[in-house]
Design an enzyme around this catalytic site. Sequence first.
Site, mmCIF file in Angstrom:
data_model
loop_
_atom_site.group_PDB
_atom_site.id
_atom_site.type_symbol
_atom_site.label_atom_id
_atom_site.label_comp_id
_atom_site.label_asym_id
_atom_site.label_seq_id
_atom_site.Cartn_x
_atom_site.Cartn_y
_atom_site.Cartn_z
ATOM 1 N N TYR A 19 -12.413 -11.241 -2.491
ATOM 2 C CA TYR A 19 -11.199 -10.532 -2.930
ATOM 3 C C TYR A 19 -10.485 -9.922 -1.724
ATOM 4 C CZ TYR A 19 -8.573 -6.742 -5.374
ATOM 5 O OH TYR A 19 -7.608 -5.872 -5.845
ATOM 6 N N HIS A 36 0.832 -1.211 0.000
ATOM 7 C CA HIS A 36 0.000 0.000 0.000
ATOM 8 C C HIS A 36 0.870 1.265 0.000
ATOM 9 C CE1 HIS A 36 -4.332 -0.234 -0.016
ATOM 10 N NE2 HIS A 36 -4.446 0.927 0.636
#
Length: 307
Positions: free
Chosen positions: A182, A140
């Site tokens: 997901y 991230h």
Amino acid sequence: MSSKIEGTRATFEDIASFDGKRTPLGTDKDDLEEVLNYRTALLAGKDEMEKLPLTLNVIRTIHSVLMNGVRGQHSDRGNFRRIQNWIGPPGSTLETASHVPPSPPAMLEALYEWEKYLHAEGEDVMIQLAIMHAQFEVIHPFLDGNGRLGRILIPLFLYHKEVIHQPFFYMSDYLEANRSEYYHRLQAISTSEDWNGWITFFLNGVVEQAQKTIGQAKSTLDLYEEMKSVIAKATNSVHAGSTQDFIFSNPIFSNTTFYQLPGVGKRTLIRILKELEQNRIVEISRPGTTRVPTLYEFRPLLKIVNR
């Protein structure tokens, strides 16, 4: 579909009919611009890769384009984060977050290792793709836009590895349809190192999405062949071929755009468009006014795109 995962709402028809000024009824202009930025960022990545391999600098360029002029643009776009971030529901803190990415120093080290892995040879490319995407999301590295950028990297990585000739393979339809799994599978990598579960989920998606894309491509080619005689008969014009190419490239278009078809006089184009409408090859989706052009749809192709 990639933007929809993030909560953005815009249909293919909304995007195709948006002229930068008039926002389709019931659609947020910011949503439209985010989706358009996604396309621009993907193509910018392709252009960068004509000069450079897929590197961290290229990814920073893509991020800058992706976040330009939209929500999150002031979150240090184009630069890797210099502060700690976290992922969780609104109101969550660092202590209650569902995922805490690496701190900035550790993040940079992880990114350098991730970049090396992009260029590793001898790996199974599809497993490498699955790991590449997941690791990017775990790291991230940006303050905003990580999800969309991570999904842009899927076709760019396959393009980088020369698996596909153009970076136009999209997993987002599958990922949106299986959004909960997901996120669960990505989370399980960090919480229990369940790489097998993630890779199996992702590769099943590759198969499903590839089969769907192949089906859409075949249906489009079949429709193109079928329409050759239909459009030629309806228009009775030597420009039937260029007319057909136009509506397949622009399944939603305005009359003013159609009248700019090169090599054909406007009077002829007015007649051709009238014939297309009378024969219901194209249909009006938004009637025009003195200030707004009429909008047309080539619905048989839209059905293929949207299925």
